[in-house]
Scaffold this motif. Structure first.
Motif, PDB file in Angstrom:
ATOM      1  N   ALA B 239     134.803  42.396  32.414  1.00  0.00           N
ATOM      2  CA  ALA B 239     135.161  43.181  31.212  1.00  0.00           C
ATOM      3  C   ALA B 239     135.757  44.492  31.675  1.00  0.00           C
ATOM      4  N   CYS B 240     135.988  44.894  32.667  1.00  0.00           N
ATOM      5  CA  CYS B 240     137.071  45.798  33.934  1.00  0.00           C
ATOM      6  C   CYS B 240     138.371  44.786  33.863  1.00  0.00           C
ATOM      7  N   TYR B 241     138.518  44.201  33.707  1.00  0.00           N
ATOM      8  CA  TYR B 241     139.957  43.374  33.161  1.00  0.00           C
ATOM      9  C   TYR B 241     140.399  43.171  32.834  1.00  0.00           C
ATOM     10  N   PRO B 242     140.506  43.201  31.095  1.00  0.00           N
ATOM     11  CA  PRO B 242     141.620  43.624  30.024  1.00  0.00           C
ATOM     12  C   PRO B 242     142.150  45.174  30.500  1.00  0.00           C
ATOM     13  N   PRO B 243     141.526  46.645  30.837  1.00  0.00           N
ATOM     14  CA  PRO B 243     141.877  47.647  30.742  1.00  0.00           C
ATOM     15  C   PRO B 243     142.230  47.709  32.581  1.00  0.00           C
ATOM     16  N   CYS B 244     142.279  46.801  33.301  1.00  0.00           N
ATOM     17  CA  CYS B 244     142.526  46.662  34.439  1.00  0.00           C
ATOM     18  C   CYS B 244     142.964  45.549  35.290  1.00  0.00           C
ATOM     19  N   PRO B 245     144.127  45.465  34.256  1.00  0.00           N
ATOM     20  CA  PRO B 245     144.852  43.526  34.976  1.00  0.00           C
ATOM     21  C   PRO B 245     144.795  43.382  36.765  1.00  0.00           C
ATOM     22  N   PRO B 246     144.501  44.499  37.666  1.00  0.00           N
ATOM     23  CA  PRO B 246     144.475  44.431  38.485  1.00  0.00           C
ATOM     24  C   PRO B 246     143.080  43.757  39.054  1.00  0.00           C
ATOM     25  N   MET B 247     142.033  44.082  38.751  1.00  0.00           N
ATOM     26  CA  MET B 247     141.030  43.227  38.856  1.00  0.00           C
ATOM     27  C   MET B 247     141.258  42.052  38.457  1.00  0.00           C
ATOM     28  N   GLN B 248     141.496  41.200  38.870  1.00  0.00           N
ATOM     29  CA  GLN B 248     141.770  39.712  38.455  1.00  0.00           C
ATOM     30  C   GLN B 248     139.811  39.124  38.209  1.00  0.00           C
ATOM     31  N   ILE B 249     139.662  39.081  37.132  1.00  0.00           N
ATOM     32  CA  ILE B 249     137.888  38.699  37.017  1.00  0.00           C
ATOM     33  C   ILE B 249     138.428  36.480  37.232  1.00  0.00           C
ATOM     34  N   ASN B 250     139.352  35.851  36.890  1.00  0.00           N
ATOM     35  CA  ASN B 250     139.880  34.193  36.879  1.00  0.00           C
ATOM     36  C   ASN B 250     140.320  33.881  37.089  1.00  0.00           C
ATOM     37  N   ASP B 251     138.995  33.233  37.868  1.00  0.00           N
ATOM     38  CA  ASP B 251     139.494  32.040  39.176  1.00  0.00           C
ATOM     39  C   ASP B 251     139.732  31.098  38.283  1.00  0.00           C
ATOM     40  N   PRO B 252     140.705  30.039  39.116  1.00  0.00           N
ATOM     41  CA  PRO B 252     140.427  28.686  38.852  1.00  0.00           C
ATOM     42  C   PRO B 252     139.126  28.022  39.628  1.00  0.00           C
ATOM     43  N   GLU B 253     138.656  28.017  40.294  1.00  0.00           N
ATOM     44  CA  GLU B 253     137.440  27.482  40.424  1.00  0.00           C
ATOM     45  C   GLU B 253     136.531  27.833  40.460  1.00  0.00           C
ATOM     46  N   HIS B 254     136.036  29.340  39.866  1.00  0.00           N
ATOM     47  CA  HIS B 254     134.304  29.642  39.855  1.00  0.00           C
ATOM     48  C   HIS B 254     134.753  30.421  38.363  1.00  0.00           C
ATOM     49  N   SER B 255     135.266  30.685  37.367  1.00  0.00           N
ATOM     50  CA  SER B 255     135.573  30.842  36.285  1.00  0.00           C
ATOM     51  C   SER B 255     134.596  29.191  35.559  1.00  0.00           C
ATOM     52  N   LYS B 256     133.943  29.118  35.217  1.00  0.00           N
ATOM     53  CA  LYS B 256     132.750  28.706  35.023  1.00  0.00           C
ATOM     54  C   LYS B 256     133.043  28.240  33.046  1.00  0.00           C
ATOM     55  N   ILE B 257     132.050  27.416  32.116  1.00  0.00           N
ATOM     56  CA  ILE B 257     131.530  27.484  31.055  1.00  0.00           C
ATOM     57  C   ILE B 257     130.659  27.354  31.038  1.00  0.00           C
ATOM     58  N   ALA B 258     130.011  27.989  29.731  1.00  0.00           N
ATOM     59  CA  ALA B 258     128.683  27.786  30.250  1.00  0.00           C
ATOM     60  C   ALA B 258     128.305  27.263  27.832  1.00  0.00           C
ATOM     61  N   ILE B 259     127.167  26.669  27.925  1.00  0.00           N
ATOM     62  CA  ILE B 259     127.499  26.475  26.757  1.00  0.00           C
ATOM     63  C   ILE B 259     125.721  26.850  26.541  1.00  0.00           C
ATOM     64  N   TRP B 260     125.946  27.668  24.538  1.00  0.00           N
ATOM     65  CA  TRP B 260     124.907  28.465  23.959  1.00  0.00           C
ATOM     66  C   TRP B 260     124.607  27.692  22.798  1.00  0.00           C
ATOM     67  N   VAL B 261     124.050  27.448  22.166  1.00  0.00           N
ATOM     68  CA  VAL B 261     123.336  27.334  20.922  1.00  0.00           C
ATOM     69  C   VAL B 261     122.478  28.083  19.899  1.00  0.00           C
ATOM     70  N   GLY B 262     122.853  27.591  18.517  1.00  0.00           N
ATOM     71  CA  GLY B 262     121.606  28.573  17.998  1.00  0.00           C
ATOM     72  C   GLY B 262     122.155  29.892  17.242  1.00  0.00           C
ATOM     73  N   GLY B 263     123.540  29.773  16.895  1.00  0.00           N
ATOM     74  CA  GLY B 263     124.150  31.068  16.552  1.00  0.00           C
ATOM     75  C   GLY B 263     123.767  30.913  15.212  1.00  0.00           C
ATOM     76  N   LYS B 264     123.441  31.594  14.022  1.00  0.00           N
ATOM     77  CA  LYS B 264     123.570  31.465  12.427  1.00  0.00           C
ATOM     78  C   LYS B 264     123.954  32.544  11.669  1.00  0.00           C
ATOM     79  N   ASN B 265     125.098  32.564  10.813  1.00  0.00           N
ATOM     80  CA  ASN B 265     125.749  33.791  10.090  1.00  0.00           C
ATOM     81  C   ASN B 265     125.146  34.015   9.271  1.00  0.00           C
ATOM     82  N   SER B 266     124.619  32.603   8.128  1.00  0.00           N
ATOM     83  CA  SER B 266     124.160  32.482   7.052  1.00  0.00           C
ATOM     84  C   SER B 266     122.841  32.596   7.655  1.00  0.00           C
ATOM     85  N   ASN B 267     122.168  33.221   6.052  1.00  0.00           N
ATOM     86  CA  ASN B 267     120.935  33.934   6.254  1.00  0.00           C
ATOM     87  C   ASN B 267     119.850  32.579   5.465  1.00  0.00           C
ATOM     88  N   ALA B 268     119.931  31.574   4.827  1.00  0.00           N
ATOM     89  CA  ALA B 268     119.929  30.479   4.530  1.00  0.00           C
ATOM     90  C   ALA B 268     118.616  30.330   5.455  1.00  0.00           C
TER      91      ALA B 268
END
Lengths: 429, 356
Positions: B239-268
């Protein structure tokens, strides 16, 4: 003829496979477009290093304070851009026609403008609903916008501003539509353009418009003020479609996929003649002996049975919309869902749409005056409580606003009798 | 200098000037729909008018040659009108049923897969990534292209229990949005701060205010005003990176990918839901992210085999329970799956309900 395209072994691997490839499109543009040649160079570098190389800045058009997303390259060697022809690669956010309808001529006219002034790359559409004209130099932003603007298209929102809106296909092609979504969008958005074009709000503010609770534009999770269609009277029924469905899919499917899946157990299978009658009951024959009996007073308008039995069950005739406030994404407190503040309002007459417009303006004003910097409406309500928000915009409390009453005693209740009196007066009125 | 041109503040245009005439004529008067085959919808109006819609996938990020080709197809096969869905599928509308099959053929012949309707896996809602974002942890269009190649069969067929909506996001802000399966960058290391730049680039109090866990404080570093991060408190959200680009959060090795399931916006059926974390620590493996594809396909495969008709991902998991979800998918359950954010106790099993 553009300059030579450098080798892109990483991106080339995204030209294989059956799905349409954006890389193939970028390369096609690069044949006679130096900006795209260099864009490919920088993107290939990102794929190699797994780093982004864009920074923001300030670029705009005369008269507006927002709508352009400036991008300047940070991929430099000895202070000079490695890919100079893509050193400036800004995006114009342009508001689409509500419901995202296009004629072929319009698509061609937009393409011609962007081939002339920009990179030739257009995204239909960004996550807020803008047409994103991607890749243009600072110098060309004004002439490109002028041409699009003369065609009848206006800049979208960016930054701490009212954002471009979305509405579902709705009334144009859907029997679930409970109001004129495009009209609602254009009424609310086009009366508040000053807040879009001259960003001065605490943070972004989004309106979204879905014609029914299927919420195809994700208004509840993605907008600060969601207008979601609903109806008050009984579900409409059609025996012909219901019988045809059961004839095709069978009675087991009707029981397992419709009756059993109703979240409030408002649907029963009954023998024809034995179904309840009277206020709040809909019945629909599913064969010669049986019918579905729907207790409309206990139906929560979830849409499931209407989705499974299209045409056989339809929204009632007394249609309108619910208003939910405070949906937003992750930062900073976590994602928040929009919550019910107006269970039902009619959206039929000019006066109805004007009321929606006034409500939108009222909510925007309250947000502008009370939210902290970089605070979304949902976060503001989290901080001040729903009751203070309702007081601020002049809405009365309603049990439809809650899932359950508070389960702690931590409130000061010395005005209890006065609050009861207010409730009684409203009930009597 | 010539006088500057004032913008015409016209706002969102009236869609009816670009809308298929049969849709204009029957606006608000539709009474029935059906789903003749994957990628095709049929709608009927009160007037008796009928319209067939053919839906096709696009790459969203389109060059003008692709757009002109789509326009040509509209003119040759589909009355000259189209619309786009929120997931960047294109829809062609025709009033003559005999035009449907030639239109489908023209779309497939030109590389646009027809599908994405009803209980299929639709196009992935996504973000900008390396192509255009200023804070991306990964690409967007590339991840989507690789995944949709993998899921092509599920787009052009309708074999899922109910519709499946996917999203990808190149940082934790999650611009791609909630989805049945969401693929989102998850940073695992605190920002690396370039203290030489902070004072000139960042408005320090607002950066401090952005941190969800109050881990950032002003500090003098090497005699310069800067910011420091309490790395024990830091949750690496970026969250600090957009207002302060010198606080580099992206890392080629340590920025990983997560998977999330079960989101739904319909009320059905159930109320709308937010997606939940099921996997993390996957490598940001450009250009085709095979490890991400494997997990997504595994989850989809189990859902396809196990869920009842009309159950969305969230409905299915609600019926079988989370322990069985992890058992059936083979995904490891860790301490990180247990929420510790505000309100987290409501996410715990506050009952003696156990499935054996």
């Amino acid at each position: 003829m553009a300059k030579k395209i450098q080798a892109t072994p990483m991106l080339d691997q995204l030209e294989t496979g059956p799905w349409p490839s954006f890389v193939t499109g970028l390369k096609r543009l690069a044949k006679d477009n130096d900006m795209m040649v260099d864009l490919l160079g920088q993107l290939e570098t990102s794929y190699e290093t797994r780093k982004g190389y864009w920074k923001g800045g300030t670029v705009g058009v005369f008269g507006y304070g927002g709508g352009v997303i400036p991008r300047f390259t940070e991929l430099k060697k000895d202070g000079k851009p490695v890919y100079p022809d893509a050193a400036e690669f800004h995006t114009l956010r342009i508001q689409p026609p509500a419901g995202m309808h296009y004629s072929s001529k319009l698509l061609r006219d937009m393409s011609d403008v962007w081939a002339k002034h920009g990179s030739g790359l257009i995204a239909f559409h960004g996550q807020s609903g803008d047409i994103m004209f991607q890749g243009i130099t600072t110098a060309n932003v004004q002439p490109a916008f002028d041409e699009l603007n003369e065609m009848g298209f206006d800049m979208g929102g960016a930054g701490p501003a009212l954002r471009t809106s979305m509405s579902c296909v709705g009334a144009a092609r859907c029997e679930m539509s409970c109001y004129d979504e495009a009209r609602a969008l254009r009424t609310v958005i086009n009366n508040n353009l000053d807040d879009m074009h001259r960003p001065a709000l605490p943070y972004k503010f989004k309106f979204k418009f879905s014609g029914c609770p299927n919420d195809c534009v994700n208004a509840i999770q993605r907008s600060d003020m969601a207008t979601i269609g609903t109806w008050r009277d009984n579900i409409q029924t059609n025996d012909v479609h219901a019988k045809a469905w059961v004839n095709k899919n069978g009675m087991e499917a009707l029981v397992n996929q419709v009756v059993s899946m109703c979240p409030t157990k408002a649907i029963s299978l009954k023998k024809i003649g034995e179904a309840a009658k009277g206020d709040g009951i809909s019945t629909v024959a599913v064969n010669d002996t049986h019918c579905l009996e729907i207790d409309n007073h206990n139906c929560v308008r979830c849409m499931h049975c209407l989705n499974v039995l299209p045409g056989a069950l339809l929204p009632g005739k007394d249609r309108g919309a619910s208003i939910l406030i405070g949906g937003k994404g992750v930062l900073k407190i976590g994602a928040t869902m929009g919550t019910m503040v107006i269970p039902f309002m009619k959206l039929e007459t000019d006066e109805d749409y004007e009321k929606l417009n006034e409500l939108g303006r009222n909510v925007l004003d309250f947000f502008a005056e009370n939210a902290l910097e970089h605070e979304r409406t949902g976060e503001m309500i989290d901080r001040i409580g729903l009751v203070n928000f309702l007081d601020g915009i002049g809405l009365e409390v309603d049990p439809n606003m809650i899932r359950e009453p508070r389960n702690n005693p931590y409130f000061r209740g010395d005005d209890w009798d006065a609050e009861v009196e207010k409730w009684n007066e409203r009930q009597a009125g | 200098m010539a006088e500057m041109r004032q913008p015409i503040e016209s706002g969102a245009p009236d869609p009816k000037q670009y809308m298929h005439p049969t849709m204009v004529k029957n606006y608000g008067k539709w009474i029935y729909h059906s789903h003749p085959k994957p990628g095709v919808l049929f709608h009927q109006a009160e007037s008796g008018d009928k319209i067939w819609t053919v839906k096709a996938g696009t790459q969203r990020q389109m060059d003008v040659y692709t757009i002109r080709k789509l326009a040509d197809i509209a003119d040759q096969f589909a009355d000259g009108f189209v619309r786009f869905t929120t997931r960047s599928n294109i829809e062609y509308m025709v009033t003559d049923e005999t035009k449907v099959e030639p239109l489908i053929k023209a779309l497939f012949d030109n590389g646009f897969p027809v599908g994405g309707t009803a209980n299929s896996v639709s196009m992935i809602s996504h973000t900008q990534g390396w192509l255009h974002c200023d804070i991306p942890g990964t690409d967007a269009s590339g991840v989507v292209k690789a995944l949709m190649d993998d899921l092509y069969h599920e787009f052009i067929n309708c074999e899922m229990p109910n519709r499946v909506k996917l999203s990808t996001s190149c940082c934790e802000i999650n611009c791609g949005g909630q989805a049945d399966i969401a693929i989102i960058v998850q940073h695992t290391k605190p920002p690396k701060i370039n203290h030489d730049l902070v004072a000139n680039v960042c408005e320090r109090p607002s950066v401090v205010a952005r941190c969800p866990v109050a881990a950032i404080r002003p500090a003098l570093v090497n005699g310069k005003p800067s910011l420091e991060v309490d790395e024990k408190k830091c949750i690496c959200c970026g969250a600090c990176y957009p207002p302060c680009p010198p606080m580099q959060i992206n890392d080629p090795e340590h920025s990983k990918i997560a998977i999330w399931v079960g989101g739904k916006n319909s009320n059905a059926r159930s109320r709308p839901t937010f997606h939940k974390l099921v996997a993390a620590g996957l490598p940001n493996n450009a250009p085709r992210w095979p490890e991400v594809g494997e997990v997504v396909k595994k989850i989809l495969g189990v859902y396809k085999a196990d869920a009842h008709p009309w159950e969305r991902m969230a409905d299915w998991i609600d019926r079988i329970g989370w322990p069985r979800f992890f058992e059936k998918t083979g995904l490891p359950f860790t301490k990180h799956h247990i929420d510790d954010w505000k309100g987290h106790r409501a996410t715990l099993n506050q009952s003696a309900h156990i499935r054996f």
